[in-house]
Design a protein around this motif. Structure first.
Motif, PDB file in Angstrom:
ATOM      1  N   LYS A  45      56.694  75.546  60.241  1.00 59.60           N
ATOM      2  CA  LYS A  45      55.994  77.009  60.740  1.00 59.60           C
ATOM      3  C   LYS A  45      55.947  76.981  62.256  1.00 59.60           C
ATOM      4  O   LYS A  45      56.078  77.977  62.686  1.00 59.60           O
ATOM      5  N   ASP A  46      55.449  75.899  62.924  1.00 57.77           N
ATOM      6  CA  ASP A  46      55.427  75.866  64.443  1.00 57.77           C
ATOM      7  C   ASP A  46      56.834  76.127  64.732  1.00 57.77           C
ATOM      8  O   ASP A  46      56.760  76.905  65.925  1.00 57.77           O
ATOM      9  N   ALA A  47      57.811  75.663  64.350  1.00 62.02           N
ATOM     10  CA  ALA A  47      59.269  75.512  64.836  1.00 62.02           C
ATOM     11  C   ALA A  47      59.656  77.230  64.832  1.00 62.02           C
ATOM     12  O   ALA A  47      60.039  77.811  65.784  1.00 62.02           O
ATOM     13  N   MET A  48      59.278  77.923  63.630  1.00 60.97           N
ATOM     14  CA  MET A  48      59.454  79.322  63.567  1.00 60.97           C
ATOM     15  C   MET A  48      58.707  80.051  64.578  1.00 60.97           C
ATOM     16  O   MET A  48      59.116  81.235  65.019  1.00 60.97           O
ATOM     17  N   ALA A  49      57.463  79.702  64.661  1.00 65.51           N
ATOM     18  CA  ALA A  49      56.401  80.416  65.812  1.00 65.51           C
ATOM     19  C   ALA A  49      57.271  80.628  67.056  1.00 65.51           C
ATOM     20  O   ALA A  49      57.319  81.281  67.875  1.00 65.51           O
ATOM     21  N   GLN A  50      57.844  79.417  67.532  1.00 62.33           N
ATOM     22  CA  GLN A  50      58.431  79.151  68.944  1.00 62.33           C
ATOM     23  C   GLN A  50      59.651  79.992  68.874  1.00 62.33           C
ATOM     24  O   GLN A  50      59.920  80.804  69.937  1.00 62.33           O
ATOM     25  N   ILE A  51      60.349  80.090  67.563  1.00 62.21           N
ATOM     26  CA  ILE A  51      61.572  81.031  67.708  1.00 62.21           C
ATOM     27  C   ILE A  51      61.144  82.582  67.616  1.00 62.21           C
ATOM     28  O   ILE A  51      61.716  83.077  68.417  1.00 62.21           O
ATOM     29  N   LEU A  52      60.216  82.954  67.245  1.00 65.24           N
ATOM     30  CA  LEU A  52      59.643  84.315  67.026  1.00 65.24           C
ATOM     31  C   LEU A  52      59.034  84.453  68.667  1.00 65.24           C
ATOM     32  O   LEU A  52      59.214  85.713  69.116  1.00 65.24           O
ATOM     33  N   VAL A  53      58.438  83.803  69.209  1.00 68.89           N
ATOM     34  CA  VAL A  53      57.693  83.924  70.551  1.00 68.89           C
ATOM     35  C   VAL A  53      58.908  84.103  71.477  1.00 68.89           C
ATOM     36  O   VAL A  53      58.950  84.676  72.365  1.00 68.89           O
ATOM     37  N   ASN A  54      59.472  82.984  71.460  1.00 72.40           N
ATOM     38  CA  ASN A  54      61.086  83.172  72.341  1.00 72.40           C
ATOM     39  C   ASN A  54      61.805  84.241  72.285  1.00 72.40           C
ATOM     40  O   ASN A  54      62.337  84.897  73.209  1.00 72.40           O
ATOM     41  N   SER A  55      61.929  84.795  70.956  1.00 77.67           N
ATOM     42  CA  SER A  55      62.656  86.176  70.766  1.00 77.67           C
ATOM     43  C   SER A  55      61.972  87.459  71.564  1.00 77.67           C
ATOM     44  O   SER A  55      62.785  88.012  72.099  1.00 77.67           O
ATOM     45  N   ARG A  56      60.627  87.497  71.484  1.00 77.91           N
ATOM     46  CA  ARG A  56      59.979  88.421  71.888  1.00 77.91           C
ATOM     47  C   ARG A  56      59.967  88.472  73.585  1.00 77.91           C
ATOM     48  O   ARG A  56      60.187  89.348  74.471  1.00 77.91           O
ATOM     49  N   MET A  57      59.980  87.079  74.001  1.00 78.94           N
ATOM     50  CA  MET A  57      59.901  86.711  75.516  1.00 78.94           C
ATOM     51  C   MET A  57      61.239  87.395  76.016  1.00 78.94           C
ATOM     52  O   MET A  57      61.542  87.844  77.071  1.00 78.94           O
TER      53      MET A  57
END
Length: 503
Positions: A45-57
């Motif tokens: 879940k933390d890994a996917m959170a980083q992927i989604l935050v990175n995508s928006r950034m």
């Protein structure tokens, strides 16, 4: 007869490659968010959170989602009623578009293509040539599917010439665990069946140009054998428990695509090609009216995911780290790295090991230091460094024992799992391997406060840098006793998924 201008082709290809470098397809964002919401594994879940935050950034900053900005693949359907105005071949037009995209001053993309692949492996400096596939079709338009394929996921491609009676499902389920996490799941699997060996691989690659629609298929039901395979493989691959970044979890694949074509009676060619968490592709059509226009997505289409230090991660000072502290960490622990971190990947490792074997002194002192496997994108504007996510760590496995035993190195940071050769060396030296999230390169770069080249400048992005990092997030993937989270995590979640299915 439709007349298409040379400059329109060049500009359209260049614009599309810039676009996909920082905009994920919206279907991918929605699929990862759905998987994130139902994920039960904290690490995944933390890994996917980083992927989604990175995508928006990346969408906001117009900077690459991943530091590996890929090798360009183009599927081009040329109408028979089209002529081109210009003095270049269509292949040269496409490559000029690639050249302009990768050298764009406002968003420099990493040039990863090397000529003389089994010799000098010299960087072509502009990411050309692209891999281009043509189809001549009726009509008066030119249809382009443009993709930028990362090396980590491409390296996990598989092919087999099965016997006609062999099970495709069984073969795929045997291969996926062997692929490890170097392809940066969650992503898509492209499956090509039939034709000849090269046709099966081409079908698998082309299938990855499709949108994610597995849930719509589940809702309406399969109508063909290829759709039956998609549904069966989607369920059974996810039941393996590999999870995001191979850490164990409910979602390994977001979709499975299957393309098939007739084949010889004696053969059943089957190919797998995965797409990673930096899925990048765009579609446009030229009809003679000018260059293509790709509509920018709205930022509100990205979910608002809160990600940051949750208080559970331990802050580590790399400038005062000791072997004793490293040996206190356990597989699965989460850390925030601070201080000076060296970098180096394939070319730098080979050069250093060759120097060690010749008895030469290294240009950098690695005593009680950590090395980060990365080849960053060049910075633009006031950036310290461009996107700088990890590269696949297994490529450094053959160098690991020498580096640990001969240099004083005590830790490594990279992407995905380590092989048994590296794990044995890590255990014997009581060192550690830390994992950063693949597909979160722009997010990682924001933790880098200073950057300078300290050795092998001629290697370009493969030079040895010294980064000064602040709260760079990592997970202990292999601890000093040799316990690997990439082995324990999937086993735990495969068993949990099996219990859920039985209930």
């Amino acid at each position: 007869m439709t007349v298409i201008r040379q400059d329109d082709v060049i500009q359209s290809v260049a614009d599309a490659l810039q676009y996909i470098s920082y905009y994920h397809p919206q279907d991918f964002v929605e699929a990862v968010h759905e998987a994130y919401q139902r994920e039960e594994s904290p690490a995944a879940k933390d890994a996917m959170a980083q992927i989604l935050v990175n995508s928006r950034m990346s969408a906001m900053g117009h900077r690459p989602i991943c530091q590996d900005t890929g090798i360009v693949t183009v599927f081009c359907k040329v109408g028979m009623n089209v002529s081109f105005e210009g003095d270049m071949s269509l292949t040269d037009m496409i490559n000029e578009g690639v050249r302009r995209a990768y050298n764009h001053p406002d968003n420099v993309l990493r040039a990863s293509v090397l000529s003389d692949p089994d010799g000098k492996r010299a960087n072509t400096k502009d990411n050309t040539p692209a891999v281009i596939h043509y189809d001549i079709v009726p009509g008066g338009t030119v249809d382009f599917q443009v993709a930028a394929k990362g090396g980590g996921s491409e390296a996990k491609s598989k092919f087999a010439m099965l016997n006609p009676s062999d099970s495709v499902v069984d073969w795929v389920l045997e291969q996926v665990p062997k692929m490890g996490a170097g392809w940066c799941p969650p992503g898509m699997l492209g499956i090509g069946i039939g034709g000849t060996a090269e046709k099966a691989m081409l079908l698998a690659k082309e299938s990855l140009m499709e949108s994610i629609d597995i849930h719509e298929l589940k809702a309406r039901g399969a109508q063909t054998r290829s759709e039956e395979l998609r549904l069966e493989l989607f369920e059974k691959v996810n039941a393996l428990g590999i999870g995001a970044q191979g850490l164990g979890g409910l979602t390994t694949v977001l979709d499975v695509k299957v393309y098939d074509t007739p084949t010889h009676a004696a053969n059943k060619p089957v190919a797998i090609i995965p797409n990673c968490a930096a899925t990048r592709h765009a579609h446009f059509v030229l009809d003679g009216s000018g260059p293509a226009h790709l509509e920018a997505p709205k930022l509100e289409n990205w979910p608002e995911i809160a990600w940051g230090n949750d208080g559970k991660s331990k802050r580590v000072n790399l400038d005062s780290i000791t072997p004793e502290e490293v040996q206190s960490w356990k597989s699965g622990d989460t850390l925030l790295l601070n201080g000076k971190l060296l970098t180096g990947r394939d070319a730098a490792h080979k050069r250093m090991v060759d120097m060690i074997n010749r008895g030469e002194a290294l240009p950098v002192d690695f005593t009680n230091r950590f090395i980060y496997y990365v080849g960053p994108v060049d910075p633009v504007g006031d950036e310290v460094v461009g996107p700088a996510g990890p590269t696949t760590a297994t490529r450094m496995d053959k160098f690991t024992r020498t580096m640990l035993e001969k240099t004083g190195l005590i830790g490594m940071v990279g992407k995905a799992e380590r092989g048994d050769t590296a794990i044995d060396a890590i255990r014997d030296s009581k060192a550690v391997y830390l994992m950063a999230v693949g597909g979160a390169a722009y997010l990682v770069s924001k933790a880098i406060r200073k950057s300078r080249v300290v050795a092998f400048e001629d290697l370009g992005m493969e030079a040895i840098y010294e980064f000064e990092v602040e709260d760079m997030p990592v997970t202990v993937a292999v601890d000093s006793s040799g316990v690997s989270v990439h082995k324990t995590g999937p086993k735990i979640w495969q068993a949990k998924i099996a219990l859920k299915e039985e209930a």
